[in-house]
Write a protein that holds these residues in place. Sequence first.
Motif, PDB file in Angstrom:
ATOM      1  N   ALA A  73       0.832  -1.202   0.000  1.00  0.00           N
ATOM      2  CA  ALA A  73       0.000   0.000   0.000  1.00  0.00           C
ATOM      3  C   ALA A  73       0.870   1.257   0.000  1.00  0.00           C
ATOM      4  N   ASP A  74       1.927   1.261   0.820  1.00  0.00           N
ATOM      5  CA  ASP A  74       2.835   2.416   0.856  1.00  0.00           C
ATOM      6  C   ASP A  74       3.514   2.625  -0.487  1.00  0.00           C
ATOM      7  N   LEU A  75       3.979   1.545  -1.094  1.00  0.00           N
ATOM      8  CA  LEU A  75       4.656   1.664  -2.392  1.00  0.00           C
ATOM      9  C   LEU A  75       3.692   2.119  -3.486  1.00  0.00           C
ATOM     10  N   SER A  76       2.466   1.649  -3.454  1.00  0.00           N
ATOM     11  CA  SER A  76       1.472   2.075  -4.442  1.00  0.00           C
ATOM     12  C   SER A  76       1.178   3.564  -4.295  1.00  0.00           C
ATOM     13  N   LEU A  77       1.102   4.018  -3.060  1.00  0.00           N
ATOM     14  CA  LEU A  77       0.856   5.434  -2.812  1.00  0.00           C
ATOM     15  C   LEU A  77       2.024   6.280  -3.325  1.00  0.00           C
ATOM     16  N   GLU A  78       3.246   5.847  -3.042  1.00  0.00           N
ATOM     17  CA  GLU A  78       4.420   6.575  -3.540  1.00  0.00           C
ATOM     18  C   GLU A  78       4.427   6.618  -5.070  1.00  0.00           C
ATOM     19  N   LYS A  79       4.096   5.504  -5.691  1.00  0.00           N
ATOM     20  CA  LYS A  79       4.058   5.440  -7.157  1.00  0.00           C
ATOM     21  C   LYS A  79       3.034   6.421  -7.714  1.00  0.00           C
ATOM     22  N   GLN A  80       1.868   6.490  -7.077  1.00  0.00           N
ATOM     23  CA  GLN A  80       0.816   7.397  -7.517  1.00  0.00           C
ATOM     24  C   GLN A  80       1.270   8.849  -7.365  1.00  0.00           C
ATOM     25  N   VAL A  81       1.922   9.166  -6.267  1.00  0.00           N
ATOM     26  CA  VAL A  81       2.396  10.522  -6.043  1.00  0.00           C
ATOM     27  C   VAL A  81       3.433  10.891  -7.094  1.00  0.00           C
ATOM     28  N   LEU A  82       4.350   9.996  -7.381  1.00  0.00           N
ATOM     29  CA  LEU A  82       5.363  10.260  -8.402  1.00  0.00           C
ATOM     30  C   LEU A  82       4.735  10.441  -9.782  1.00  0.00           C
ATOM     31  N   ALA A  83       3.717   9.657 -10.082  1.00  0.00           N
ATOM     32  CA  ALA A  83       3.047   9.785 -11.375  1.00  0.00           C
ATOM     33  C   ALA A  83       2.335  11.125 -11.468  1.00  0.00           C
TER      34      ALA A  83
END
Length: 90
Positions: free
Chosen positions: A76-86
Motif C-alpha cells: 500500500a505504501d509503495l502504491s501510494l508513492e508510485k501514484q504521487v510520483l506519477a
Amino acid sequence: MKRGQRPSAEQVVLMLRQIEVQTAQGKSIAVACKEANVSEQSYYRWRKEYGGLKVDQAKKMKDLERENARLRRLVADLSLEKQVLADVAS
C-alpha cells in the motif's frame, strides 16, 4: 486468563483441546466453557478458526498472518508513492 487479555494461539488451541476432552466425558459445551473461563461465543469462534490445528501449526499460522499484514502495508505504501510520483511527473 484475566478479562480483557487476548490469549495466544497456543493457549487457544490448548483451551479448545481441554473443552473437547470435557465434552467427550459427557459435559455440555456450556459447562466445559465455563470451567475453562471462556464464553461459548469465543469457543465457537476459536473452533472455527483453530479447529483441528496443533499448537505449532497455530503459532505458524499467526506468524504468517502477521507477515501478510506487514507485506500488505508495504504494498500500500509503495502504491501510494508510485501514484504521487506519477502525479508529480504529469
